[in-house]
Design a protein around this motif. Structure first.
Motif, PDB file in Angstrom:
ATOM      1  N   LEU A  30       0.882  -1.049   0.220  1.00 18.27           N
ATOM      2  CA  LEU A  30      -0.143   0.034   0.012  1.00 18.27           C
ATOM      3  C   LEU A  30       0.842   1.091  -0.052  1.00 18.27           C
ATOM      4  N   SER A  31       0.115   2.100  -0.613  1.00 18.57           N
ATOM      5  CA  SER A  31       0.955   3.926  -0.291  1.00 18.57           C
ATOM      6  C   SER A  31      -0.277   4.605   0.067  1.00 18.57           C
ATOM      7  N   MET A  32      -0.150   5.522   0.618  1.00 23.24           N
ATOM      8  CA  MET A  32      -0.927   6.583   1.445  1.00 23.24           C
ATOM      9  C   MET A  32      -0.258   8.092   1.174  1.00 23.24           C
ATOM     10  N   GLY A  33      -1.164   9.013   0.880  1.00 22.79           N
ATOM     11  CA  GLY A  33      -1.130  10.385   0.802  1.00 22.79           C
ATOM     12  C   GLY A  33      -2.020  10.989   1.636  1.00 22.79           C
ATOM     13  N   LEU A  34      -1.612  11.579   2.700  1.00 18.31           N
ATOM     14  CA  LEU A  34      -2.445  12.040   3.710  1.00 18.31           C
ATOM     15  C   LEU A  34      -2.224  13.527   4.129  1.00 18.31           C
ATOM     16  N   ALA A  35      -3.188  14.599   4.102  1.00 18.96           N
ATOM     17  CA  ALA A  35      -3.026  15.867   3.993  1.00 18.96           C
ATOM     18  C   ALA A  35      -4.069  16.602   4.805  1.00 18.96           C
ATOM     19  N   TYR A  36      -3.657  17.561   5.418  1.00 17.97           N
ATOM     20  CA  TYR A  36      -4.401  18.535   6.311  1.00 17.97           C
ATOM     21  C   TYR A  36      -4.185  19.969   6.569  1.00 17.97           C
ATOM     22  N   GLY A  37      -4.792  20.623   7.385  1.00 19.10           N
ATOM     23  CA  GLY A  37      -4.244  22.001   7.360  1.00 19.10           C
ATOM     24  C   GLY A  37      -4.804  23.068   6.501  1.00 19.10           C
ATOM     25  N   GLN A  38      -5.914  22.637   5.644  1.00 15.02           N
ATOM     26  CA  GLN A  38      -6.558  23.403   4.774  1.00 15.02           C
ATOM     27  C   GLN A  38      -8.190  23.391   4.771  1.00 15.02           C
ATOM     28  N   LYS A  39      -8.704  24.510   4.806  1.00 16.22           N
ATOM     29  CA  LYS A  39     -10.098  24.720   4.824  1.00 16.22           C
ATOM     30  C   LYS A  39     -10.930  24.407   3.544  1.00 16.22           C
ATOM     31  N   ASP A  40     -10.088  24.726   2.485  1.00 11.65           N
ATOM     32  CA  ASP A  40     -10.546  24.398   1.071  1.00 11.65           C
ATOM     33  C   ASP A  40     -10.326  22.987   0.884  1.00 11.65           C
ATOM     34  N   ILE A  41     -11.548  22.411   0.574  1.00  3.97           N
ATOM     35  CA  ILE A  41     -11.680  20.843   0.477  1.00  3.97           C
ATOM     36  C   ILE A  41     -10.928  20.508  -0.810  1.00  3.97           C
ATOM     37  N   ASN A  42     -11.095  21.463  -1.948  1.00  6.80           N
ATOM     38  CA  ASN A  42     -10.475  20.952  -3.274  1.00  6.80           C
ATOM     39  C   ASN A  42      -9.186  21.075  -2.938  1.00  6.80           C
ATOM     40  N   ARG A  43      -8.247  22.180  -2.473  1.00  9.56           N
ATOM     41  CA  ARG A  43      -7.173  22.064  -2.091  1.00  9.56           C
ATOM     42  C   ARG A  43      -6.394  21.137  -1.333  1.00  9.56           C
ATOM     43  N   LEU A  44      -7.101  20.528  -0.359  1.00 10.79           N
ATOM     44  CA  LEU A  44      -6.858  19.451   0.374  1.00 10.79           C
ATOM     45  C   LEU A  44      -6.695  18.122  -0.189  1.00 10.79           C
ATOM     46  N   ALA A  45      -7.851  18.026  -1.185  1.00 10.28           N
ATOM     47  CA  ALA A  45      -7.906  16.686  -2.055  1.00 10.28           C
ATOM     48  C   ALA A  45      -6.438  16.911  -2.895  1.00 10.28           C
ATOM     49  N   SER A  46      -6.118  18.102  -3.569  1.00 11.29           N
ATOM     50  CA  SER A  46      -5.101  17.855  -4.264  1.00 11.29           C
ATOM     51  C   SER A  46      -3.880  17.695  -3.592  1.00 11.29           C
ATOM     52  N   LEU A  47      -3.714  18.247  -2.386  1.00  7.70           N
ATOM     53  CA  LEU A  47      -2.554  18.150  -1.781  1.00  7.70           C
ATOM     54  C   LEU A  47      -2.229  16.627  -1.286  1.00  7.70           C
ATOM     55  N   ALA A  48      -3.580  15.875  -0.864  1.00  4.48           N
ATOM     56  CA  ALA A  48      -3.334  14.474  -0.632  1.00  4.48           C
ATOM     57  C   ALA A  48      -2.831  13.632  -1.877  1.00  4.48           C
ATOM     58  N   GLN A  49      -3.355  14.207  -2.848  1.00  9.82           N
ATOM     59  CA  GLN A  49      -3.093  13.372  -4.200  1.00  9.82           C
ATOM     60  C   GLN A  49      -1.483  13.750  -4.674  1.00  9.82           C
ATOM     61  N   SER A  50      -1.090  14.920  -4.236  1.00  9.98           N
ATOM     62  CA  SER A  50       0.574  15.044  -4.269  1.00  9.98           C
ATOM     63  C   SER A  50       1.273  14.191  -3.438  1.00  9.98           C
ATOM     64  N   ASN A  51       0.691  14.095  -2.294  1.00 13.76           N
ATOM     65  CA  ASN A  51       1.450  13.327  -1.243  1.00 13.76           C
ATOM     66  C   ASN A  51       1.585  11.980  -1.476  1.00 13.76           C
ATOM     67  N   LEU A  52       0.562  11.338  -2.406  1.00 10.73           N
ATOM     68  CA  LEU A  52       0.309   9.948  -2.723  1.00 10.73           C
ATOM     69  C   LEU A  52       1.478   9.974  -3.840  1.00 10.73           C
ATOM     70  N   ASP A  53       1.485  10.895  -4.804  1.00 13.19           N
ATOM     71  CA  ASP A  53       2.349  10.805  -5.869  1.00 13.19           C
ATOM     72  C   ASP A  53       3.816  10.795  -5.501  1.00 13.19           C
ATOM     73  N   LEU A  54       4.135  11.484  -4.296  1.00  7.32           N
ATOM     74  CA  LEU A  54       5.342  11.525  -3.351  1.00  7.32           C
ATOM     75  C   LEU A  54       5.616  10.031  -3.089  1.00  7.32           C
ATOM     76  N   ALA A  55       4.831   9.659  -2.504  1.00  6.28           N
ATOM     77  CA  ALA A  55       4.872   8.293  -1.936  1.00  6.28           C
ATOM     78  C   ALA A  55       5.221   7.299  -2.877  1.00  6.28           C
ATOM     79  N   LEU A  56       4.454   7.103  -4.124  1.00  6.90           N
ATOM     80  CA  LEU A  56       4.678   6.264  -5.093  1.00  6.90           C
ATOM     81  C   LEU A  56       6.085   6.552  -5.779  1.00  6.90           C
TER      82      LEU A  56
END
Length: 675
Positions: free
Chosen positions: A275-301
């Motif tokens: 498994l790989s996971m990308g987790l993000a927090y610290g953003q009120k903007d849900i779209n921005r938070l989702a984008s950051l989570a995807q970026s973290n997953l890309d970094l993990a991969l």
């Protein structure tokens, strides 16, 4: 006369400057009017005099009454203010403590006394009454603003005025709880990916695939329930994770052991899934938070998978897992797609610049030669950026001497300064064998072409990464960057001029060195690439000549090995002498040699470099993740091959820092084993 004046009491209003001037002007006007009236007619003057006296008496009495009322009002107001100050000091919802020069309590208001209960505090030293409070007062005595402290199981704002010997304490526990609740309830968004789901399931039956999918889903669901988070399956190999920051902190404390659970269980079933996971927090903007989570997953991969990346915006990433070698999942289809995408980018560029990392090795320079050949096959001019002033290692020097016989290749090698002057807005920069701009041979060119950059690398992706690359080809499963570029060469126009002998030899040499003569991190694709290069004219004898050691480096390597010390029975450590400069390639070779010792699973060689930085070459058999260790010291690399360079520290200081990290890891491993 003075006694007479002393007995004579002025009217009250005469004590007021404004009223005194009003009386003076009124008397002057009245006197002027009387004189004028007598000059006209004495009877008229007498009448005016009587009227003036009456008016003056009325004015006198009125001013006297106004002055008395004003004084009474001021006196009453002053009394009420003073009384209010006293009552406020006693009754205000803030603790006030006054102490003398001997740190003894001189006075305390009732609000603060309530926190001491029935304890008598007056006349006693603050330390004897409460040592914690005394320590806090001493620690924050020089603070210009209030500080937050914990005392009596509550949160307080503390302000000390040492010049007045006064301490102010305000209970803010309620607001601190609100702040904690806000912190704990921040939204956390995560994306979970099954790294090698397609590769694992391609040979499985439908029933086995269904069983595997159900196992993973149920295991993840149970895991998220234990940590009060929400899980939703998005498709066959992706899941959405939603939780709060307080839940994330518990997950991080658990170190995401679910990775080990899934991997170990599926491995026993002969279907090793990671498994790989990308987790993000610290953003009120849900779209921005989702984008950051995807970026973290890309970094993990990009780092090889089987790990978790946790990161908030503008914060450093935190990594968990990454204990295993990544499973190869790249395909020739992807290599062909990248090759075609590169051709398209070449057609849109006026010229190409290719650069390896600082202190180039064979894989770095060989990859540069391969990219130059691909550009030439597509009719584009390509410049190789190389700073020979860095005094490359002997194998690179021998390669450059051989390149002197190939004028076309030699003329394409330019300095970083020359490249920065030649670059235009339509140029293309290709970074090979690295992805960190700070370690690039062409950092100045990257500054000009940040939005026109391509990354081709086989190292795990680090946190430092170009913001807007137009093409990224990072494959940690590959043995070397030369292997990746060799595969792309196979999909270039065949009618174009094929690579020459020196290019094929340099690229094959890069593969051999990175795989330690095909004994490490080697797959079938590696041998396919080597076979292609041999057919293109790679000279094995010339490779041997390139890789021969100088007598000085041979002696220096043996000198380093003689300084080896064993840590935890499975880790070998070499620390060079402070003030002595060692060749970085020699240090890396010494680290490789240590792995030949029985029982050694990881090796570290610390040396002073020619650029006055202290370098560490780290190697592992795969049991120890040296990449994670080097990342803690500002470096990176592979699970089995990593390095870092540290400024403003001595070899001895870096050695101690490394020992601390190794000891902490050993302690954590012992704790995990107990659990």
């Amino acid at each position: 006369m003075r006694q007479l004046l002393a007995r004579f009491r002025l009217p009250v209003f005469m004590q007021n400057t404004r009223l005194r001037w009003i009386a003076f002007y009124g008397l002057a006007l009245g006197l002027l009017g009387v004189i004028t009236a007598f000059m006209l007619n004495w009877i008229f003057g007498l009448i005016v005099l009587i009227a003036a006296v009456v008016v003056l008496i009325v004015i006198f009495n009125t001013l006297q009454e106004i002055s008395i009322d004003t004084q009474e009002f001021i006196a009453d107001l002053s009394y009420r203010i003073k009384r209010g100050e006293q009552e406020a000091l006693i009754e205000m919802p803030m603790g006030v403590l006054i102490f003398n020069d001997h740190q003894r309590v001189a006075w305390i208001n009732p609000y603060l006394q309530a926190y001491f209960g029935d304890t008598e505090v007056l006349g006693k030293s603050i330390a004897s009454v409460d040592q914690t409070l005394a320590d806090a007062i001493e620690a924050h005595a020089k603070d210009e603003t209030y500080s937050t402290i914990t005392w009596a199981d509550k949160q307080f704002y503390l302000l000390v005025q040492p010049e007045l010997n006064v301490v102010y304490l305000m209970d803010v526990s309620h607001y601190a709880q609100i702040e904690r609740d806000y912190h704990n309830e921040q939204l956390v968004l995560g994306i979970i990916s099954l790294d090698n789901y397609d590769e694992v399931t391609q040979s499985m039956s439908d029933s086995d695939i269904s069983t595997l999918r159900n196992y993973v889903t149920s295991t993840l669901t149970d895991w998220t329930k234990d940590f009060n988070t929400y899980l939703r399956r998005l498709n066959s190999d992706h899941y959405l994770l939603v939780g709060h920051l307080s839940d994330l902190e518990i997950l991080e404390a658990d170190k995401f052991k679910i990775l080990d659970t899934i991997r170990e269980t599926t491995s026993k079933q002969n279907y090793p899934l990671t498994l790989s996971m990308g987790l993000a927090y610290g953003q009120k903007d849900i779209n921005r938070l989702a984008s950051l989570a995807q970026s973290n997953l890309d970094l993990a991969l990009g780092r090889g998978g089987d790990q978790v990346v946790v990161k908030a915006e503008n914060e450093e990433a935190r990594f968990y897992g990454g204990k295993t070698n990544p499973m190869e999942k790249r395909t020739r289809v992807r290599a062909r797609m990248i090759s075609q995408a590169l051709q398209e980018l070449f057609s849109q560029s006026d010229q190409i610049f290719v650069a390896g990392h600082q202190t180039p090795d064979m894989d770095s320079l060989g990859a540069c030669l391969g990219i130059r050949r691909i550009a030439q096959m597509n009719g584009k001019k390509c410049w190789i950026i190389l700073d020979e002033a860095q005094q490359p290692h002997s194998d690179i020097q021998r390669l450059l001497q051989s390149i002197d016989n190939y004028s076309e290749v030699k003329d394409a090698i330019i300095t970083p300064a020359d490249a920065a002057n030649r670059a235009t807005d339509q140029s293309l920069l290709i970074m090979v064998d690295h992805s960190k701009p700070s370690m690039s041979m062409a950092e100045s060119v990257y500054d000009k072409l940040q939005n026109r950059t391509v990354i081709i690398d086989h190292h795990r992706r680090g946190e430092e990464f170009p913001e807007n690359p137009i093409l990224v080809y990072i494959e940690p499963y590959a043995s070397s960057t030369c292997e990746l570029i060799t595969e792309m060469l196979e999909y270039q126009p065949q009618e174009a001029n094929a690579m020459n002998k020196i290019e094929a030899t340099a690229m094959l040499s890069g593969i051999e060195i990175d795989t330690k003569n095909f004994t490490n991190h080697t797959g079938t694709r590696t041998f396919d690439a080597a076979s292609y290069l041999r057919s293109a004219g790679a000279d094995a004898e010339l490779i041997v000549q390139f890789n021969k050691e100088n007598p000085d480096s041979y002696m220096q390597r043996n000198h380093l090995i003689s300084r080896v010390e064993l840590i935890n029975e499975s880790v070998a450590l070499i620390a060079g002498e402070d003030g002595t400069t060692y060749d970085s390639v020699t240090a890396a070779q010494a680290a490789d040699s240590l792995l030949n010792m029985a029982g050694v699973e990881a090796s570290f060689v610390i040396t002073q470099r020619a650029d006055n930085r202290v370098g560490i070459s780290a190697r592992s058999t795969g049991e120890v993740n040296v990449q994670v260790i080097m990342e803690q010291m500002g470096g990176g690399g592979h699970l089995q091959n990593a390095a870092t360079q540290i400024e403003n520290q001595s070899v001895t200081e870096v050695r101690q820092e490394l020992l601390n990290i190794l000891n902490n890891q050993a302690a954590e491993a012992t704790q995990d084993a107990k659990e």
